[in-house]
Design an enzyme around this catalytic site. Sequence first.
Site, short mmCIF file in Angstrom:
data_model
loop_
_atom_site.label_atom_id
_atom_site.label_comp_id
_atom_site.label_asym_id
_atom_site.label_seq_id
_atom_site.Cartn_x
_atom_site.Cartn_y
_atom_site.Cartn_z
CG ASN A 168 -9.72 -3.53 -3.97
OD1 ASN A 168 -8.83 -3.53 -3.12
ND2 ASN A 168 -10.88 -2.94 -3.77
CE LYS A 220 -3.32 -2.84 -0.06
NZ LYS A 220 -3.90 -3.18 -1.37
NE ARG A 236 -11.59 -8.27 -4.08
CZ ARG A 236 -11.12 -7.32 -3.28
NH1 ARG A 236 -9.82 -7.14 -3.15
NH2 ARG A 236 -11.94 -6.53 -2.61
#
Length: 453
Positions: free
Chosen positions: A290, A116, A292
């Site tokens: 994200n 991150k 996915r």
Amino acid sequence: MIRKVLIANRGEIAIRIIRACREMGILTVAVYSEADREALHTKLADEAVCIGPAAAKDSYLNMEQIISATMITGADAIHPGFGFLSENSRFAKLCETCHITFIGPDSDSIARLGNKAMARQTMIDAGVPVIEGCEKPLTDAKEALEIAKEIGFPVIVKAVSGGGGKGMRVACTEEEFEQAFLVAQKESLQAFSDENMYLEHFVENPRHIEFQILADHYGNVVHLGERDCSVQRNHQKVIEESPSAAVDEELREKMGKAAVLAAKAAGYKNAGTIEFLLDKEKNFYFMEMNTRIQVEHPVTEWVTGIDLIKAQIRIADGEKLKWKQEDIRISGHAIECRINAENPSENFRPCPGKIQDMYLPGGKGVRIDSAIYSGCEVSPYYDSMIAKLIVFAASRKEAIEKMHRALGEVIIEGIQTNIDFLYEIMERPDYQKGNFTIEYLEKVLEEMGENKQ
Ligand code: MV4
């Protein structure tokens, strides 16, 4: 050419992927744990391979077993769904090494965006707005305190390897800081074996707005508008919708441009989501990306008309995006409710068991994504989400009315669910007005508790 896809997942997302493949003429291989012998995905795929015991770490997280199942069945691609191995860069790398197409971004992108602090730096370099903070990884609480003072309180401590709320603590004052840092760090060490933390100023009462993007292998990126995921509890989303009541056309264009910029800066390929916080003054800030397909993808599918799973497979197969940004039109309004096997009156404790009988709603503008059937077992080993109810209508008001109607038709006997709770939210004036932030459900639950006493 992708001819056969192995689905490294279970439940409704496995069913969703099987459906997309079948419509595309692609064969499917299900993998299942010993607890999922009778699961719908096991029955519905063209082939099914048992990959181990019920515990996820022995089956759906067992990389060697999944790669072996791919080899044995001659599948040429793996769709990871969400959760499990979907954001594991080592697994994506293993697929690359074995010449199996991983239906998702490459392992380097997953690794870079999974860190991150690195993701934050990438966005700063690209000119995507981030919250004031410090992306330098910190391990020492004393050193971190000095930086926290510069940022200004309240401050949020986040795990570099975190995401989705794990390894996160807020410190409102200097005095609270050390404790918050150490607790978050300990959590991160336990969950991710990583003691590196970073800091941000804490934004109070924001909305969670995320943008769906699609990126092909030739540098083309489009955004498919936003999802408002503010209605959540303990970092678990409960109701999602698109478009957001808080985003107008002008803001959508600004945030969408930032989302596309973010994906391009990361060299991203396939479907992805850029999470933003949106504050009261309509400032937006990058949170994380994200890598996915997400649980809530159906609301985007409905307002854009684009099948995201098919798009993922085509991108992974090397096809060029069919759309330019100006081809993407957002129309109507979609809402998703997550139906969980849980008991709201016992602090939403999971309630697995056998579904004795059930009836799921239908009609115009109603979609159910689920893997349950009458007589099936809801296993205690996995997530408690058993169905997603998605509705579509011309306006937000009509979508809420439709969701209310559809929730009223649901019958699930044998286990507890959150359906009545969702039904009550649809009736709330604050929800109907679109008046909510990420603290909304907490306040609703406090109110409901008071009314009972
Ligand atoms: C924040 C924040 C406020 N300020 N960062 C939670 C999950 C992860 N994606 C980031 N999260 C937050 N980061 C700053 N600087 C508040 C949250 C947050 C949150 C964000 C979205 C949805 C629900 C949330 C619940 C609690 C905290």
